[in-house]
Scaffold this motif. Structure first.
Motif, short mmCIF file in Angstrom:
data_model
loop_
_atom_site.label_atom_id
_atom_site.label_comp_id
_atom_site.label_asym_id
_atom_site.label_seq_id
_atom_site.Cartn_x
_atom_site.Cartn_y
_atom_site.Cartn_z
N ALA A 47 0.82 -1.21 0.00
CA ALA A 47 0.00 0.00 0.00
C ALA A 47 0.85 1.26 0.00
CB ALA A 47 -0.94 0.00 1.22
N LEU A 48 1.93 1.24 0.79
CA LEU A 48 2.82 2.40 0.90
C LEU A 48 4.26 1.91 0.79
CD1 LEU A 48 3.22 5.47 1.58
CD2 LEU A 48 3.39 4.76 3.99
N SER A 49 5.01 2.55 -0.09
CA SER A 49 6.42 2.19 -0.27
C SER A 49 7.26 3.45 -0.16
CB SER A 49 6.64 1.54 -1.65
OG SER A 49 8.01 1.32 -1.89
N VAL A 50 8.26 3.40 0.71
CA VAL A 50 9.19 4.52 0.91
C VAL A 50 10.57 4.04 0.51
CG1 VAL A 50 10.14 6.13 2.59
CG2 VAL A 50 7.75 5.38 2.80
N GLU A 51 11.19 4.74 -0.45
CA GLU A 51 12.48 4.30 -0.99
C GLU A 51 13.51 5.41 -0.91
OE1 GLU A 51 11.70 3.07 -4.99
OE2 GLU A 51 9.94 1.89 -4.41
N LYS A 52 14.53 5.20 -0.08
CA LYS A 52 15.65 6.14 0.07
C LYS A 52 15.17 7.58 0.27
CE LYS A 52 19.08 3.37 -2.40
NZ LYS A 52 19.81 3.07 -1.14
N LEU A 53 14.20 7.74 1.13
CA LEU A 53 13.63 9.06 1.41
C LEU A 53 14.58 9.87 2.29
CD1 LEU A 53 11.09 10.87 1.06
CD2 LEU A 53 10.28 9.91 3.23
N SER A 54 14.90 11.08 1.84
CA SER A 54 15.75 11.98 2.61
C SER A 54 15.10 13.35 2.68
CB SER A 54 17.14 12.11 1.97
OG SER A 54 17.84 10.87 2.01
N LYS A 55 15.34 14.03 3.80
CA LYS A 55 14.83 15.38 3.97
C LYS A 55 15.86 16.19 4.74
CE LYS A 55 12.33 19.02 4.06
NZ LYS A 55 12.24 19.84 2.81
N SER A 56 16.28 17.32 4.15
CA SER A 56 17.25 18.20 4.78
C SER A 56 16.63 19.57 5.03
CB SER A 56 18.48 18.36 3.89
OG SER A 56 19.13 17.12 3.68
N PHE A 57 16.99 20.16 6.15
CA PHE A 57 16.62 21.53 6.47
C PHE A 57 17.92 22.32 6.59
CE2 PHE A 57 13.23 18.88 8.23
CZ PHE A 57 12.10 19.48 7.72
N GLY A 58 18.23 23.07 5.53
CA GLY A 58 19.52 23.73 5.50
C GLY A 58 20.62 22.67 5.47
N GLY A 59 21.49 22.71 6.46
CA GLY A 59 22.57 21.71 6.50
C GLY A 59 22.26 20.53 7.40
N VAL A 60 21.03 20.46 7.92
CA VAL A 60 20.66 19.39 8.85
C VAL A 60 19.92 18.29 8.09
CG1 VAL A 60 19.34 18.78 10.91
CG2 VAL A 60 20.48 21.00 10.76
N ASN A 61 20.44 17.08 8.17
CA ASN A 61 19.80 15.93 7.53
C ASN A 61 18.82 15.29 8.52
OD1 ASN A 61 21.35 16.14 5.12
ND2 ASN A 61 23.07 15.16 6.19
N ALA A 62 17.53 15.65 8.39
CA ALA A 62 16.51 15.14 9.31
C ALA A 62 16.13 13.70 8.99
CB ALA A 62 15.27 16.03 9.26
N LEU A 63 16.21 13.32 7.71
CA LEU A 63 15.97 11.95 7.26
C LEU A 63 17.06 11.57 6.29
CD1 LEU A 63 12.13 11.68 6.49
CD2 LEU A 63 13.36 10.73 8.45
N ARG A 64 17.55 10.31 6.40
CA ARG A 64 18.65 9.88 5.54
C ARG A 64 18.35 8.50 4.96
NH1 ARG A 64 23.32 9.16 8.80
NH2 ARG A 64 22.00 9.15 10.65
N ASP A 65 18.02 8.47 3.68
CA ASP A 65 17.87 7.22 2.92
C ASP A 65 16.94 6.22 3.64
OD1 ASP A 65 19.51 8.02 0.84
OD2 ASP A 65 21.32 7.30 1.83
N ALA A 81 10.05 16.30 -0.17
CA ALA A 81 11.20 15.42 0.01
C ALA A 81 12.42 16.03 -0.66
CB ALA A 81 10.90 14.05 -0.59
N SER A 82 13.58 15.90 -0.02
CA SER A 82 14.82 16.34 -0.66
C SER A 82 15.24 15.36 -1.74
CB SER A 82 15.93 16.49 0.39
OG SER A 82 15.58 17.46 1.36
N SER A 83 15.01 14.08 -1.49
CA SER A 83 15.26 13.03 -2.47
C SER A 83 14.52 11.78 -2.04
CB SER A 83 16.77 12.74 -2.60
OG SER A 83 17.30 12.26 -1.38
N GLY A 84 14.44 10.83 -2.96
CA GLY A 84 13.76 9.58 -2.66
C GLY A 84 12.38 9.51 -3.29
N THR A 85 11.74 8.37 -3.10
CA THR A 85 10.45 8.10 -3.73
C THR A 85 9.44 7.61 -2.70
OG1 THR A 85 11.59 7.42 -5.76
CG2 THR A 85 9.28 6.82 -5.57
N ILE A 86 8.22 8.14 -2.79
CA ILE A 86 7.09 7.68 -1.98
C ILE A 86 6.04 7.16 -2.95
CG2 ILE A 86 5.35 8.30 -0.27
CD1 ILE A 86 7.10 10.83 0.29
N ARG A 87 5.66 5.90 -2.80
CA ARG A 87 4.64 5.31 -3.69
C ARG A 87 3.41 4.92 -2.88
NH1 ARG A 87 9.34 3.43 -6.45
NH2 ARG A 87 9.30 4.07 -8.65
#
Length: 254
Positions: free
Chosen positions: A4-22, A56-62
């Motif tokens: 139902a939900l697929s999260v692939e290498k999802l990353s989120k950055s706020f400025g220089g802070v990586n809040a989510l990494r792959d 998202a900064s990068s990655g895929t949400i399906r």
């Protein structure tokens, strides 16, 4: 089982802070997956990025196989991704029934003008919504409060109402963001039963919660975050005995 939900290498950055990494994980239809971790681990960022509050900064949400990471929040809801919030979002002057019915409106087939004057498909929509609202009231244990003003019911009942309004949109996936906050033991037991019942209806559930007894009771699998990265994933039994999780979050086996 269908994903139902697929999260692939999802990353989120706020400025220089990586809040989510792959971050990568999946939730199958009817599956209940827990997302846990210490404060600042990235749980809220994950929910807000999945829901479209943050890009998202990068990655895929399906969602059911369709990529949604570039779609706005309202399109994600229309496609079947719904969420609750840490703070109950209610209209205190409405009745419980009216608030749930209002949440059904995005699924109406008729034009809003038709809904007002009762022509076209509006009448059938109204009947379908009445049936849906009655079903949701029964499922969430709110039937006895259907005609009560939302502002007069307890904080815990408002949290059940928040779940009810989420279900009104007929989602494929529900994101529950700390649904048990402020609840006493009896209320948490009822919430556990509700979460299990939602899964049995074929709806995938991702639940973010600090109350470990609830997570261990209702979840089929658990994903553990720390400093924005996944450090473990497995069954409740595997997670409760994972040394990395014990060191980072649990403190001791639970």
């Amino acid at each position: 089982m269908t994903t139902a939900l697929s999260v692939e290498k999802l990353s989120k950055s706020f400025g220089g802070v990586n809040a989510l990494r792959d971050l990568s994980f999946e939730v199958a239809g009817s599956e209940i997956v827990g997302l846990i971790g210490p404060n600042g681990s990235g749980k809220s960022t994950t929910v807000n990025t999945l829901a479209g509050v943050f890009p998202a900064s990068s990655g895929t949400i399906r969602l059911a196989g369709t990529a949604i990471q570039n779609k706005p929040q309202h399109r994600r809801v229309a496609m079947g991704l719904a969420r609750t919030f840490q703070t109950a979002s209610v209209f205190p002057e409405l009745s419980v029934r009216q608030q749930i019915a209002l949440a059904c409106e995005p699924t109406l087939s008729a034009h809003p003008v038709g809904s007002i004057f009762g022509f076209g498909g509006a009448r059938s929509d109204q009947l379908a919504i009445q049936d849906r609202v009655d079903d949701i009231l029964d499922l969430t244990g709110l039937s006895a409060l259907a005609e009560s003003e939302v502002g007069t019911i307890s904080a815990a009942q408002q949290r059940f109402l928040m779940v009810a309004t989420t279900l009104a949109a007929q989602p494929k996936v529900v994101l529950l963001d700390e649904p048990a906050a402020g609840m006493i033991s009896q209320e948490r037991d009822a919430l556990c039963d509700l979460i299990v019942a939602i899964g049995k209806r074929g709806i995938a559930v991702l639940v973010i919660e600090h109350h470990m007894a609830l997570i261990m009771r209702v979840c089929h699998r658990i994903v553990v975050l720390n400093f924005g990265a996944k450090i473990a994933e497995g069954s409740p039994e595997e997670i409760r005995n994972d040394q990395a999780v014990i060191d980072a979050y649990l403190g001791e086996a639970v």
